[in-house]
Design an enzyme around this catalytic site. Structure first.
Site, mmCIF file in Angstrom:
data_model
loop_
_atom_site.group_PDB
_atom_site.id
_atom_site.type_symbol
_atom_site.label_atom_id
_atom_site.label_comp_id
_atom_site.label_asym_id
_atom_site.label_seq_id
_atom_site.Cartn_x
_atom_site.Cartn_y
_atom_site.Cartn_z
ATOM 1 C CB CYS A 266 -2.174 -3.764 -3.197
ATOM 2 S SG CYS A 266 -1.995 -4.228 -4.916
HETATM 3 C C1 UGA Z 1 0.130 -0.180 -4.030
HETATM 4 C C2 UGA Z 1 1.569 0.255 -3.750
HETATM 5 O O1 UGA Z 1 1.669 1.678 -3.876
HETATM 6 C C3 UGA Z 1 2.541 -0.417 -4.724
HETATM 7 O O2 UGA Z 1 3.885 -0.077 -4.380
HETATM 8 C C4 UGA Z 1 2.368 -1.943 -4.617
HETATM 9 O O3 UGA Z 1 3.190 -2.633 -5.544
HETATM 10 C C5 UGA Z 1 0.917 -2.303 -4.923
HETATM 11 O O4 UGA Z 1 0.050 -1.620 -3.981
HETATM 12 C C6 UGA Z 1 0.777 -3.793 -4.783
HETATM 13 O O5 UGA Z 1 0.896 -4.304 -3.668
HETATM 14 O O6 UGA Z 1 0.676 -4.480 -5.810
HETATM 15 P P1 UGA Z 1 -1.763 0.539 -5.813
HETATM 16 O O7 UGA Z 1 -2.707 -0.219 -4.935
HETATM 17 O O8 UGA Z 1 -1.774 0.288 -7.266
HETATM 18 O O9 UGA Z 1 -0.239 0.283 -5.331
HETATM 19 O O10 UGA Z 1 -2.070 2.074 -5.658
HETATM 20 P P2 UGA Z 1 -1.603 3.291 -4.720
HETATM 21 O O11 UGA Z 1 -1.190 4.399 -5.599
HETATM 22 O O12 UGA Z 1 -0.655 2.861 -3.694
HETATM 23 O O13 UGA Z 1 -2.989 3.716 -4.050
HETATM 24 C C7 UGA Z 1 -3.722 2.840 -3.203
HETATM 25 C C8 UGA Z 1 -4.895 3.563 -2.585
HETATM 26 O O14 UGA Z 1 -4.443 4.538 -1.643
HETATM 27 C C9 UGA Z 1 -5.767 4.338 -3.585
HETATM 28 O O15 UGA Z 1 -7.122 4.140 -3.280
HETATM 29 C C10 UGA Z 1 -5.383 5.785 -3.378
HETATM 30 O O16 UGA Z 1 -6.402 6.687 -3.690
HETATM 31 C C11 UGA Z 1 -5.075 5.784 -1.888
HETATM 32 N N1 UGA Z 1 -4.163 6.887 -1.468
HETATM 33 C C12 UGA Z 1 -2.896 6.930 -1.933
HETATM 34 C C13 UGA Z 1 -4.630 7.840 -0.572
HETATM 35 O O17 UGA Z 1 -5.789 7.815 -0.113
HETATM 36 N N2 UGA Z 1 -3.759 8.838 -0.158
HETATM 37 C C14 UGA Z 1 -2.479 8.900 -0.602
HETATM 38 O O18 UGA Z 1 -1.742 9.838 -0.177
HETATM 39 C C15 UGA Z 1 -2.031 7.933 -1.520
#
Ligand code: UGA
Length: 428
Positions: A266
């Protein structure tokens, strides 16, 4: 309500299981017979906590019927959710081929049915797609008029991988972009059991809300990584800093974890797509480009740290723990592990990868590295260990486990090994 979900990938499955588990009957349309048969036998085909159980109980009640027959599925339902993939093209712009094909196919079905039907775009699409791509195709192939003969809405999805089932049940908002009031009313009725705030708005506004949300979350992460990199040089614990920052109610504590960058299907895709859309319309999105740039450098920062510590990596045994882009998923799309392993391979390191769920997927990218059966096995005899995903299994590793390493070089890209002797973090 009887609904049709088109696309049996991640979003389609999560949407189908979610709606079916609250009592709707869902026709889930996939392209391959093999896949629809697996779904009808209760196999979700991907790993997502709670999805297998949800699928099996709804399939048993006949609340989910997976099929390849689009015509029947649309004819038997009130609304169709388009959940097809919208991947990045080579230049980062959005690839709408599946969306175009689905719109055309739905249009052809609408041509032959008399009752009012609402088409809902759920896939993430850049602003104006529903108006300029989906509606024209639906009208052309059905010979009917949007807003008069059929309805159209755009409802972005905000599910997080690993938490999709929970997020479906407890969303913090439901955005309904509508072409006209009648279309929006049908979709609001479908969501009537949800307590979350509902925002009814226009089609392109709904599309933009999704991009603005993901871009802001990605920006928070790149911001935290930049601050984290500065903190690292200054010997400051960036997590303490962000704890202090997050106490400001205007900023909030979420998405301020620095680490080895964001991955997944995403953020990288969506930020690239909105950059490309902005450029198409003559705007230079400087901030968003920097968000991506910081992220791509961050992904291989651990390898640079390792190089500084060990010099040449030729023949060194490196354990890479965490191949999925985040915990509780087997999804490796844009995972930091891919960039890290690619860099390590260039240096002729001997790599052993381990992940509780994502090994099979990673084997298709790197068939030629070793894979261990547990974290302990991966680190045993290793010259260095890099941790890239915060799986619970890694949090349970002890000092004694790391004693089995050949040399105790442990670098973490996620904050998981606090208290382990000799651990050094990417930003802490
Ligand atoms: C993300 C959004 O959070 C969802 O709301 C959205 O629906 C989704 O994309 C989408 O567009 O379908 P997702 O990609 O499943 O969800 O996962 P996240 O939990 O957002 O994490 C994304 C990345 O960011 C991961 O690699 C995670 O490790 C990283 N991250 C997250 C960080 O490096 N730091 C943080 O504080 C949070």
């Amino acid at each position: 309500m009887d609904i049709c979900v088109i696309g049996a990938g991640y979003v389609g499955l999560a949407t189908a299981v979610g709606f079916a588990s609250i009592g709707n009957r869902v026709f889930l349309v996939g392209r391959s017979k093999d896949k629809t048969e697996r779904i009808n036998s209760g196999d979700p085909t991907i790993y997502e906590p709670g999805m297998g159980e949800g699928l099996r109980s709804t399939v048993a009640k006949k609340y989910i019927i997976a099929t390849t027959e689009l015509k029947q599925a649309i004819s038997d339902s009130e609304a169709s959710f388009i959940c097809v993939g919208t991947p990045s093209g080579k230049d980062g712009s959005i690839d709408l081929s599946d969306m175009k094909r689905a719109s055309q196919d739905i249009g052809l079905v609408l041509k032959g049915i008399k009752k009012y039907h609402v088409v809902v775009v759920k896939s993430t699409v850049v602003p104006e797609t529903t108006e300029k791509v989906v509606i024209p195709a639906l009208e052309k192939f059905s010979g009917k008029k949007a807003g008069k003969d059929f309805g159209i809405c755009m409802t972005p999805e905000f599910l997080r991988e690993g938490l999709a089932m929970e997020d479906f049940k407890n969303p913090d908002r439901i955005v309904i972009g509508e072409f006209d009031k009648r279309s929006g009313d049908v979709i609001e009725r479908l969501y009537s059991g949800f307590k979350a705030k509902k925002l009814r708005t226009g089609l392109k506004t709904a599309e933009m809300i999704k991009y603005a949300s993901n871009s802001l979350l990605a920006t928070k992460i790149s911001f935290s990584n930049e601050i984290g990199n500065i903190c690292k040089i200054l010997g400051i614990d960036t997590h303490e800093v962000m704890k202090g920052v997050g106490l400001d109610y205007r900023l909030g504590p979420h998405f301020l974890d620095s680490g080895c960058g964001f991955g997944g299907s995403c953020f990288p895709k969506d930020v690239s797509a909105i950059i490309s859309k902005a450029e198409d319309i003559g705007y230079e999105p400087v901030l968003l480009k920097q968000v991506m740039d910081i992220n791509s450098k961050q992904k291989t920062r651990l390898v640079e740290m390792l190089r500084k510590k060990t010099g040449s990596m030729k023949g060194k045994k490196i354990a890479v723990l965490g191949l999925a882009f985040k915990p509780d998923t087997d999804d490796i799309r844009e995972a930091p592990a891919i960039d890290v392993i690619r860099e390590l391979k260039k240096e002729d390191a001997e790599i052993t990868g381990y992940d509780p769920k994502a090994i099979e997927n990673m084997k298709s990218v790197f068939p030629d590295i070793r894979y261990a059966q547990s974290a302990r096995q991966a680190i045993s005899g290793a010259d260095a260990c890099l941790v890239l995903t915060e799986w619970d299994e890694f949090k349970r590793l002890t000092d004694a486990d790391f004693d089995s390493m050949n040399t105790r070089v442990i670098l973490t890209g996620r904050r998981v090994l606090d208290g382990i002797r000799g651990v050094e973090g990417i930003c802490w």
